[in-house]
Write an enzyme that holds these catalytic residues in place. Structure first.
Site, PDB file in Angstrom:
ATOM      1  N   ASN A  24      34.810 -13.342   9.911  1.00  0.00           N
ATOM      2  CA  ASN A  24      36.117 -12.848   9.477  1.00  0.00           C
ATOM      3  C   ASN A  24      36.233 -12.688   7.969  1.00  0.00           C
ATOM      4  O   ASN A  24      36.840 -11.736   7.475  1.00  0.00           O
ATOM      5  CB  ASN A  24      37.215 -13.738  10.031  1.00  0.00           C
ATOM      6  N   GLU A  42      34.856 -26.481  10.346  1.00  0.00           N
ATOM      7  CA  GLU A  42      36.102 -25.754  10.063  1.00  0.00           C
ATOM      8  C   GLU A  42      36.315 -24.812  11.230  1.00  0.00           C
ATOM      9  O   GLU A  42      35.578 -23.824  11.366  1.00  0.00           O
ATOM     10  CB  GLU A  42      35.953 -24.959   8.759  1.00  0.00           C
ATOM     11  N   CYS A  86      41.656 -17.855   9.943  1.00  0.00           N
ATOM     12  CA  CYS A  86      42.020 -19.112  10.638  1.00  0.00           C
ATOM     13  C   CYS A  86      43.335 -19.670  10.120  1.00  0.00           C
ATOM     14  O   CYS A  86      43.955 -20.497  10.780  1.00  0.00           O
ATOM     15  CB  CYS A  86      40.916 -20.137  10.463  1.00  0.00           C
ATOM     16  N   GLU A 102      36.546 -29.365   3.132  1.00  0.00           N
ATOM     17  CA  GLU A 102      35.778 -28.633   2.133  1.00  0.00           C
ATOM     18  C   GLU A 102      36.601 -28.581   0.861  1.00  0.00           C
ATOM     19  O   GLU A 102      37.729 -29.080   0.812  1.00  0.00           O
ATOM     20  CB  GLU A 102      35.485 -27.207   2.653  1.00  0.00           C
TER      21      GLU A 102
HETATM   22  O1  TXE Z   1      32.784 -17.558  16.146  1.00  0.00           O
HETATM   23  P1  TXE Z   1      31.490 -18.315  16.559  1.00  0.00           P
HETATM   24  P2  TXE Z   1      33.038 -16.047  16.271  1.00  0.00           P
HETATM   25  C1  TXE Z   1      37.460 -18.281  16.107  1.00  0.00           C
HETATM   26  C2  TXE Z   1      38.231 -17.093  16.612  1.00  0.00           C
HETATM   27  C3  TXE Z   1      37.162 -16.238  17.183  1.00  0.00           C
HETATM   28  C4  TXE Z   1      36.246 -17.278  17.791  1.00  0.00           C
HETATM   29  C5  TXE Z   1      34.850 -16.768  17.949  1.00  0.00           C
HETATM   30  O2  TXE Z   1      39.108 -17.507  17.651  1.00  0.00           O
HETATM   31  O3  TXE Z   1      37.646 -15.370  18.176  1.00  0.00           O
HETATM   32  O4  TXE Z   1      36.238 -18.343  16.839  1.00  0.00           O
HETATM   33  O5  TXE Z   1      34.520 -16.095  16.738  1.00  0.00           O
HETATM   34  C6  TXE Z   1      27.245 -18.984  15.003  1.00  0.00           C
HETATM   35  N1  TXE Z   1      25.016 -22.929  17.461  1.00  0.00           N
HETATM   36  N2  TXE Z   1      37.103 -18.166  14.703  1.00  0.00           N
HETATM   37  O6  TXE Z   1      32.290 -15.348  17.352  1.00  0.00           O
HETATM   38  O7  TXE Z   1      30.914 -17.861  17.841  1.00  0.00           O
HETATM   39  C7  TXE Z   1      27.525 -17.502  15.021  1.00  0.00           C
HETATM   40  O8  TXE Z   1      26.318 -16.765  15.077  1.00  0.00           O
HETATM   41  C8  TXE Z   1      25.082 -22.646  16.144  1.00  0.00           C
HETATM   42  C9  TXE Z   1      37.785 -19.014  13.755  1.00  0.00           C
HETATM   43  O9  TXE Z   1      32.799 -15.593  14.866  1.00  0.00           O
HETATM   44  O10 TXE Z   1      31.890 -19.712  16.417  1.00  0.00           O
HETATM   45  C10 TXE Z   1      28.264 -17.318  13.709  1.00  0.00           C
HETATM   46  O11 TXE Z   1      27.339 -17.254  12.625  1.00  0.00           O
HETATM   47  N3  TXE Z   1      25.699 -21.553  15.634  1.00  0.00           N
HETATM   48  C11 TXE Z   1      36.965 -19.160  12.506  1.00  0.00           C
HETATM   49  C12 TXE Z   1      29.082 -18.598  13.624  1.00  0.00           C
HETATM   50  O12 TXE Z   1      28.432 -19.551  14.468  1.00  0.00           O
HETATM   51  C13 TXE Z   1      26.303 -20.716  16.512  1.00  0.00           C
HETATM   52  C14 TXE Z   1      36.485 -17.856  11.978  1.00  0.00           C
HETATM   53  C15 TXE Z   1      30.518 -18.415  14.112  1.00  0.00           C
HETATM   54  O13 TXE Z   1      30.429 -17.877  15.409  1.00  0.00           O
HETATM   55  C16 TXE Z   1      26.287 -20.948  17.906  1.00  0.00           C
HETATM   56  C17 TXE Z   1      35.840 -17.108  13.003  1.00  0.00           C
HETATM   57  C18 TXE Z   1      25.608 -22.108  18.372  1.00  0.00           C
HETATM   58  N4  TXE Z   1      25.544 -22.408  19.662  1.00  0.00           N
HETATM   59  C19 TXE Z   1      36.157 -17.270  14.333  1.00  0.00           C
HETATM   60  N5  TXE Z   1      26.981 -19.931  18.511  1.00  0.00           N
HETATM   61  C20 TXE Z   1      37.692 -19.826  11.362  1.00  0.00           C
HETATM   62  N6  TXE Z   1      37.988 -21.112  11.502  1.00  0.00           N
HETATM   63  O14 TXE Z   1      37.931 -19.191  10.352  1.00  0.00           O
HETATM   64  C21 TXE Z   1      27.409 -19.120  17.525  1.00  0.00           C
HETATM   65  N7  TXE Z   1      26.996 -19.570  16.320  1.00  0.00           N
END
Ligand code: TXE
Length: 480
Positions: free
Chosen positions: A150, A248, A282, A461
């Site tokens: 994001n 986070e 977020c 953080e």
């Molecule tokens: O997050 P992911 P995504 C929330 C928001 C969104 C949902 C999924 O609701 O719809 O999370 O978003 C890596 N082991 N937020 O797909 O899947 C992945 O490759 C290790 C809130 O972005 O959590 C990416 O680099 N790593 C959030 C990172 O984790 C893994 C902002 C985030 O991916 C993994 C974004 C695993 N098993 C989404 N699976 C905020 N707090 O700002 C995935 N990844």
């Protein structure tokens, strides 16, 4: 076709597997680049490079690390427009937003921690005339940093900068959905003269590269930002390995608007907190509670402003809402709007896929939605949607407002709009959040602790919190 490469041991490299991942441009829906489909072998190479670089990096004087990281900040600033265009193309956000927020903040992250390490101090404890204790904070070694799509470069550097500044080497993974600016950062680090292996960027899928970083026995600390479910998966792997963990995660943030608020200023900022970055932050305020005497006036004025948000080409300065980051995410957001209707909500505006003319005809656009008439307990008001969707709910008493605001599994950030100072302090103390803004939103001082409670995460953080996360604390006791 742009081929993005890994940055390992100071150079650019294709994935060892030879596999590649399609990278889409959300504004057009078309594939514009290929990113490495890296795997455990690439992560192993990155960890070896980081381990080899660590002794010299940790023993470098703080001024030396500071100078190199400030050089990285300078080079990002010099290439601001290129980075902004790349960030917008990759994420779908308006380029003016990337230019004014994302990229300047990425540079600030480096500059902030590059100077912070010049002012670090620790503690000493004298035990009568018997002993003197002093506290050492030493770099951990190789830190694993995993970040989401994001705010790609903003959040990527928010982890990397303190980790490097504290004297660690880093193996970092950006989201496979938005890898472009991480690739540009690799170029900047090479130009800045960052020693090989100090920072390593490995692109790939979360289940491959992210999981390999999390499970690697020679990475003792993991800093993650992303979804709550993924955070739980990472914790399941890291906890039994006794790794340090910073998570986070998601949010379902309340905005509390009291009848005595400064109306126009509140309206302007609540609009921004609801829909900035297409609601894909977020910290966005997705649940808006309005004191009943003001409810109808606020609702009508707010809906009118939302209708004026132009959904369109991220390259246009007039665009208020760009594209959602992926087709899957667009479908997820649209499914929640359908759910809101099923749960009895009234969609006051937006909530539809938008067909943008011209080059963006195939893009993933959704008009910003405002929904009323839902209870705070329904799924629409309990689950993180992470898109241009907010709900409006009236309240009559402070107790009711507080119960609803605290009534989700999340606890990241809240904003409170009132002219009553005592009420502001009361709510700041009673809200179960990591961050409370009063008469403002997203006003950020990088020295402050940043993070959430409940399912919004673990740890903080920012400022000294970040430097303490990326160091191990040791007490030394010397007999006098
Ligand atoms: O997050 P992911 P995504 C929330 C928001 C969104 C949902 C999924 O609701 O719809 O999370 O978003 C890596 N082991 N937020 O797909 O899947 C992945 O490759 C290790 C809130 O972005 O959590 C990416 O680099 N790593 C959030 C990172 O984790 C893994 C902002 C985030 O991916 C993994 C974004 C695993 N098993 C989404 N699976 C905020 N707090 O700002 C995935 N990844």
């Amino acid at each position: 076709m742009l081929y993005i490469q890994n940055y390992i041991d100071g150079g650019l490299a294709d994935p060892l597997s030879g596999g590649w991942i399609d990278v889409h441009e959300p504004a057009t829906g078309r594939v514009y680049a290929q990113a490495p489909a890296s795997a455990a072998a690439d992560v192993d190479a990155a960890v070896r490079a980081a381990q080899n670089a660590f002794p010299a990096w940790r023993s470098m004087e703080a001024e030396g690390r500071s100078r190199l990281l400030r050089r990285v900040a300078d080079l990002i600033e010099e290439r601001l427009e290129e980075f902004a265009q790349a960030e917008s193309r990759d994420s779908g956000k308006p380029v003016w937003l990337a230019r004014s927020v994302d990229i300047p903040r990425a540079s600030r992250n480096f500059r902030f921690f590059a100077t912070a390490i010049l002012h670090v101090s620790s503690e000493a404890h004298q035990t009568d005339d018997i002993a003197l204790n002093y506290t050492l904070r030493q770099p951990i070694g190789v830190a694993g940093c995993i970040s989401p799509w994001n705010l790609p470069l903003y959040l990527f550097t928010w982890k990397i900068a303190p980790a490097l500044a504290a004297g660690n080497c880093v193996v970092a993974k950006p989201s496979e959905i938005t890898p472009f600016t991480a690739f540009l950062l690799s170029e900047v680090c090479m130009e800045a003269g960052l020693p090989p292996g100090v920072l390593n960027i490995v692109h790939g899928l979360g289940g491959d590269v992210g999981a390999a970083i999390t499970a690697h026995p020679d990475i003792p600390a993991i800093s993650f930002t992303g979804g709550t479910a993924t955070g739980a998966a990472i914790a399941r792997t890291a906890a039994p390995m006794f790794k340090k963990l910073s998570l986070e995660l998601g949010g379902k943030n309340p905005t509390l608007v009291f009848a005595d608020c400064a109306f126009e200023e509140t309206l302007d900022t609540v609009l921004r907190s609801a829909f900035s970055n297409q609601g894909e932050i977020c910290l966005c305020g997705s649940r808006i509670f309005v004191e009943r005497p003001l409810y109808a006036r606020f609702r009508d004025a707010f809906v009118s402003r939302v209708r004026d948000l132009a959904v369109g080409d991220p390259l246009e300065d007039a665009t208020g809402q760009g594209a959602l980051v992926s087709e899957a995410h667009m479908e997820k957001v649209l499914s929640y709007i359908a759910l809101a209707r099923e749960e009895g909500g009234t969609v006051l505006c937006g909530g539809e896929r938008v067909a943008v003319e011209g080059r963006c005809a195939g893009g993933w656009f959704v008009s910003p939605a405002v929904i009323e008439g839902l209870p705070f307990t329904c799924r629409t008001n309990q689950e993180e949607i992470f898109g241009p969707v907010v709900t409006l709910m009236p309240f009559d008493t402070e107790e009711e407002a507080l119960t609803m605001a605290n009534g989700t599994p999340y606890g990241l950030a809240a904003s409170v709009w009132t002219s009553d100072l005592r009420r502001a302090h009361r709510f700041a103390g009673a809200l179960q959040m990591g961050i409370v803004w009063v008469n403002c939103w997203m006003l950020r001082d990088l020295r402050t602790p940043f993070g959430g409670v409940k399912q919004s995460g673990v740890g903080r953080e920012g400022g000294w919190e970040a430097l303490r996360f990326f160091t191990e604390t040791k007490n030394v006791c010397i007999k006098l």
